[in-house]
Design a protein around this motif. Sequence first.
Motif: not given
Length: 109
Positions: A37-48, A86-100
């Motif tokens: 979760c900590k590893a993916i946090a910078p990716v989440i920040d960049a996307i935001a 209001g609906k789930v479009v898709d999901q991913v599990v794990g620290a995935v790359p930004k492109a994903q």
Amino acid sequence: MASEKVLTFSDDNFDTDVLKATVPVLVDFWATWCAPCKAIAPVIDAIADEYDGKVKVGKVNVDDNPGTPGKYGVRGIPTVILFKDGKVVDQVVGAVPKAQLEALIKKAL
């Protein structure tokens, strides 16, 4: 440094802030003790930052808010779920790359 554009979602505000949102919402289900979760946090920040105004981005702490992850079958973290209308479009599990994650977002835009 965390982006101020990453919102905090909870069991209390999830329906209003995510399910009733007028734009797609990317939700990161995480916990403070989770290394991936900590590893993916910078990716989440960049996307935001990059998708500001087009997509809402936020996080749900699964320890503090057990109801919402249970409702969406979150079994492993980090789990990133994209909601639209209001609906789930898709999901991913794990620290995935930004492109994903960007490919996920493109499904809703």
